[in-house]
Design an enzyme around this catalytic site. Sequence first.
Site, PDB file in Angstrom:
ATOM      1  N   ASP A   1      -3.479  -0.448  -1.263  1.00  0.00           N
ATOM      2  CA  ASP A   1      -4.736  -1.170  -1.056  1.00  0.00           C
ATOM      3  C   ASP A   1      -4.550  -2.185   0.107  1.00  0.00           C
ATOM      4  OD1 ASP A   1      -5.459   0.723  -3.098  1.00  0.00           O
ATOM      5  OD2 ASP A   1      -5.124  -0.988  -4.457  1.00  0.00           O
TER       6      ASP A   1
HETATM    7  N1  URA Z   1      -2.282   1.146  -7.334  1.00  0.00           N
HETATM    8  C1  URA Z   1      -2.976   0.450  -6.751  1.00  0.00           C
HETATM    9  O1  URA Z   1      -3.997   0.186  -7.614  1.00  0.00           O
HETATM   10  N2  URA Z   1      -3.093  -0.054  -5.598  1.00  0.00           N
HETATM   11  C2  URA Z   1      -2.196   0.342  -4.624  1.00  0.00           C
HETATM   12  O2  URA Z   1      -2.014  -0.302  -3.366  1.00  0.00           O
HETATM   13  C3  URA Z   1      -0.889   1.288  -5.014  1.00  0.00           C
HETATM   14  C4  URA Z   1      -1.148   1.679  -6.518  1.00  0.00           C
END
Ligand code: URA
Length: 237
Positions: free
Chosen positions: A106
Amino acid sequence: MAFMRLDKFLSDQGVASRKELKAIIRHGRVSVDGITVIKPETKIDSDVNRICVDGDLISYSKYRYFMLDKPCGILTATEDKKQKTVLELLSPEMRRMNLFPVGRLDKDTSGLLLLTNDGDFAHRVISPKFSVKKRYYAEVDGELTEEDEKAFKNGIELRDGLKCRPAELIRLGGKRCEVVLTEGKYHQVRRMLASVGKPVTLLRRLSIGTLELDKNLSEGEYRELNEKDLCKVFSAD
Ligand code: URA
């Protein structure tokens, strides 16, 4: 490898763009088996010929693999009209290699992100079928409990009813923990922790398989993976 043009070979290896290479070759900076070659269209076989630029040997590798310490605030994408992407952190040479991120982190997650131009490799890392472990460090709002640990072990059901595979929640004391997953649903760690009432305040990926994020890298820095690193991606212990 089949015969290919000298300028294409050098651009595939990220030496320079095809246009720049035409000038580099014409200026006599490239040699094939010790003999200076000035025609960009010269056919070479990289299995047999020794190709040097300014005296440096350029060895052939079709696929390239890198680890990046992704900073927060950057998109895991190859391009975006408005926001900065992870590919914009790379050198011009690397941006010519057709690299793409292996899975996604993310925008607000930092840490280990692999980049490659090898689609099969990316598929094996991402696909739940291969159960490659991804380990995350998280900080949450609230105290993590033994019940949370058990809930992860039994397989969390997300708020939208989606069922997750059994996962590891390792409590590190107070608000800190590690989470180990073998799948990668959208925002999975954040959604799993939210479903036990512990919203994530910080998230960082630490490892993939047994390949750890290199501690010598600062956020935004990257390095190429070697054979040993690649084996670690698919090793479980
Ligand atoms: N899980 C999440 O919530 N975000 C990420 O970037 C990777 C795994």
